[in-house]
Design a protein around this motif. Structure first.
Motif, PDB file in Angstrom:
ATOM      1  N   PRO A  34      -2.092  -1.971   6.856  1.00  0.00           N
ATOM      2  CA  PRO A  34      -3.411  -1.342   6.964  1.00  0.00           C
ATOM      3  C   PRO A  34      -3.340   0.181   7.020  1.00  0.00           C
ATOM      4  N   SER A  35      -2.253   0.717   7.515  1.00  0.00           N
ATOM      5  CA  SER A  35      -2.063   2.171   7.570  1.00  0.00           C
ATOM      6  C   SER A  35      -1.942   2.799   6.195  1.00  0.00           C
ATOM      7  N   GLY A  36      -1.625   1.976   5.177  1.00  0.00           N
ATOM      8  CA  GLY A  36      -1.346   2.488   3.843  1.00  0.00           C
ATOM      9  C   GLY A  36       0.137   2.617   3.558  1.00  0.00           C
ATOM     10  N   TYR A  37       0.967   2.461   4.589  1.00  0.00           N
ATOM     11  CA  TYR A  37       2.412   2.645   4.433  1.00  0.00           C
ATOM     12  C   TYR A  37       3.089   1.323   4.095  1.00  0.00           C
ATOM     13  N   CYS A  38       4.197   1.425   3.361  1.00  0.00           N
ATOM     14  CA  CYS A  38       4.783   0.272   2.685  1.00  0.00           C
ATOM     15  C   CYS A  38       6.052  -0.229   3.359  1.00  0.00           C
ATOM     16  N   SER A  39       6.328  -1.502   3.142  1.00  0.00           N
ATOM     17  CA  SER A  39       7.595  -2.111   3.543  1.00  0.00           C
ATOM     18  C   SER A  39       8.382  -2.485   2.300  1.00  0.00           C
ATOM     19  N   LYS A  51       7.935   2.148  10.606  1.00  0.00           N
ATOM     20  CA  LYS A  51       8.636   1.225  11.508  1.00  0.00           C
ATOM     21  C   LYS A  51       7.808  -0.035  11.717  1.00  0.00           C
ATOM     22  N   GLU A  52       6.494   0.118  11.844  1.00  0.00           N
ATOM     23  CA  GLU A  52       5.620  -1.045  11.961  1.00  0.00           C
ATOM     24  C   GLU A  52       5.737  -1.925  10.720  1.00  0.00           C
ATOM     25  N   ALA A  53       5.771  -1.286   9.553  1.00  0.00           N
ATOM     26  CA  ALA A  53       5.925  -2.035   8.304  1.00  0.00           C
ATOM     27  C   ALA A  53       7.284  -2.718   8.245  1.00  0.00           C
ATOM     28  N   GLY A  54       8.335  -1.996   8.665  1.00  0.00           N
ATOM     29  CA  GLY A  54       9.678  -2.569   8.658  1.00  0.00           C
ATOM     30  C   GLY A  54       9.787  -3.767   9.586  1.00  0.00           C
ATOM     31  N   ASP A  55       9.205  -3.657  10.773  1.00  0.00           N
ATOM     32  CA  ASP A  55       9.231  -4.786  11.708  1.00  0.00           C
ATOM     33  C   ASP A  55       8.509  -5.999  11.128  1.00  0.00           C
ATOM     34  N   HIS A  71      15.429   4.746  -3.133  1.00  0.00           N
ATOM     35  CA  HIS A  71      14.198   5.451  -3.502  1.00  0.00           C
ATOM     36  C   HIS A  71      13.430   5.789  -2.230  1.00  0.00           C
ATOM     37  N   GLY A  72      12.664   6.859  -2.284  1.00  0.00           N
ATOM     38  CA  GLY A  72      11.798   7.189  -1.165  1.00  0.00           C
ATOM     39  C   GLY A  72      10.701   6.162  -1.001  1.00  0.00           C
ATOM     40  N   ILE A  73      10.063   6.184   0.171  1.00  0.00           N
ATOM     41  CA  ILE A  73       8.994   5.227   0.457  1.00  0.00           C
ATOM     42  C   ILE A  73       8.022   5.866   1.436  1.00  0.00           C
ATOM     43  N   GLY A  74       6.781   5.467   1.357  1.00  0.00           N
ATOM     44  CA  GLY A  74       5.741   5.978   2.245  1.00  0.00           C
ATOM     45  C   GLY A  74       4.441   5.309   1.880  1.00  0.00           C
ATOM     46  N   LEU A  75       3.504   6.086   1.327  1.00  0.00           N
ATOM     47  CA  LEU A  75       2.262   5.524   0.809  1.00  0.00           C
ATOM     48  C   LEU A  75       2.481   4.828  -0.530  1.00  0.00           C
ATOM     49  N   GLU A  76       3.651   5.003  -1.105  1.00  0.00           N
ATOM     50  CA  GLU A  76       4.071   4.298  -2.313  1.00  0.00           C
ATOM     51  C   GLU A  76       5.401   3.615  -2.041  1.00  0.00           C
ATOM     52  N   SER A  77       5.635   2.497  -2.711  1.00  0.00           N
ATOM     53  CA  SER A  77       6.920   1.816  -2.579  1.00  0.00           C
ATOM     54  C   SER A  77       8.054   2.651  -3.138  1.00  0.00           C
TER      55      SER A  77
END
Length: 369
Positions: free
Chosen positions: A234-239, A154-158, A304-310
């Motif tokens: 910085p968390s490693g999570y992607c937007s 959510k931080e990445a999305g914002d 596609h899924g998303i998390g630590l990878e796009s």
């Protein structure tokens, strides 16, 4: 440390060890990349010098690190784990250290993105072992995000929403796609990302090429422009978020299919809930586009899924019968690309206990600048 501890909980290593046993793998070997970061929180450098987490089915896991990388490993979340760190010097053979510790395993799982440089050396030291992908062990764990991971997404999305809010300030006739893309890349970093993963600015006919990125084409009045952008926090999570813009009044034929696309993206999103299959979400979007006569121009999966990878599991595509579960995070991004122009709308969505939550909330309507 640069991330919240809850993102990389200490019990995750225990969960992974148990998963290794359940899968019948003798040892899981993770080199730098998203899998290693998921398990330990350590965002290790990808080098010719081997860094490797060894998780045996029997015995204690350990992290093998080059001597010169030890301080970095200790300063990462991995330093808070009860994890033995074994160092090796410039004249030592790191593969020999792992061979001595592991003996002769029959089944070895290697990071999906491990360099061939290392894969081949593991094959040499374990000549009788069959090699498997680490995703067989880790994907069932990574596919469902924790509350901390959802918060990171959510931080990445914002952050990427704030970048899209600025796009109308930079998108002008007379500028090249590359010039606009450079402004967007600056904004991705300014809004809190540590890395720009991709910037797509597809104008005019380039809007019909889903992965166009940028070129020296000069944007013209009346152009449709697809802007698909993303980065790593910085968390490693992607937007990852796509919006479609028009510089001045768009063509009439474009407006007709953009309305269809908007309806399809919304319908696919609101259809997300636990128990429905990944392919059913794809079918929802595709059926609306097909029925309107634009099916031949919807040329990719819905998401596609998303998390630590796009891009990671789950993939929202025909043939994926995986039932959605709370915590699964993925894009919903149908597109229509007839040739003179094209359009895509993309949001990241998380399946919740009762339905869905959008990670992106920038306006989805066509933005005319």
């Amino acid at each position: 440390m640069t991330t919240e501890p809850a993102l990389y909980p200490s019990e995750r290593l225990t969960q992974v060890t148990e998963a290794v046993r359940v899968k019948g793998i003798d040892v899981l070997l993770l080199s730098p990349g998203p899998d290693l970061r998921y398990v330990t929180g350590y965002d290790a450098k990808q080098l010719e010098r081997l860094t490797c987490l060894a998780v045996p089915a029997q015995g204690d896991p350990f992290l093998l690190v080059p001597q010169l990388e030890l301080r970095a490993a200790q300063a990462s979340p991995a330093g808070d784990l009860e994890l033995d760190m074994v160092t090796w010097g410039e004249t030592e053979n790191p593969f020999g250290i792992i061979k001595k510790a592991m003996g002769d395993p029959h089944y070895v799982a290697l990071s999906d993105r491990m360099w061939a440089l290392h894969v081949l050396q593991f094959a040499a030291i374990f000549p009788t072992a069959s090699q498997h992908l680490a995703s067989a062990v880790l994907s069932p764990l990574r596919i469902r995000k924790s509350a901390a991971e959802v918060a990171a997404l959510k931080e990445a999305g914002d952050a990427i929403d704030r970048v899209h809010a600025g796009v109308p300030n930079w998108l002008r006739a007379g500028l090249t796609e590359r010039q606009v893309g450079a402004k967007i890349a600056e904004a991705i970093l300014a809004e809190g990302h540590v890395q720009v993963d991709f910037v797509i600015v597809g104008s005019g006919p380039n809007a019909a090429s889903p992965h166009h990125e940028v070129s020296d084409r000069v944007i013209e009045h009346g152009d449709v422009v697809v802007v698909d952008i993303g980065g790593t926090m910085p968390s490693g999570y992607c937007s990852d978020c796509t919006r479609t813009y028009a510089v001045g009044t768009p063509p009439d034929d474009f407006t007709k299919y953009f309305d269809v696309l908007y309806t399809a993206q919304e319908a696919a999103t609101v259809g997300v809930r636990p128990g429905v299959t990944a392919e059913s979400v794809d079918r929802t979007a595709r059926r609306i586009i097909d029925d309107a006569g634009y099916g031949e121009w919807f040329i990719h999966r819905t998401g596609h899924g998303i998390g630590l990878e796009s891009h990671e599991d789950p993939y929202i595509v025909e043939g994926n019968t995986t039932p959605l579960q709370p915590g699964m995070a993925f894009s919903i991004e149908p597109g229509i690309y007839p040739g003179p122009h094209g359009a895509r709308i993309e949001d990241i969505v998380v399946c919740t206990e009762t339905g869905y939550q959008r990670m992106n909330n920038a306006p989805r309507e066509l933005v005319i600048v």
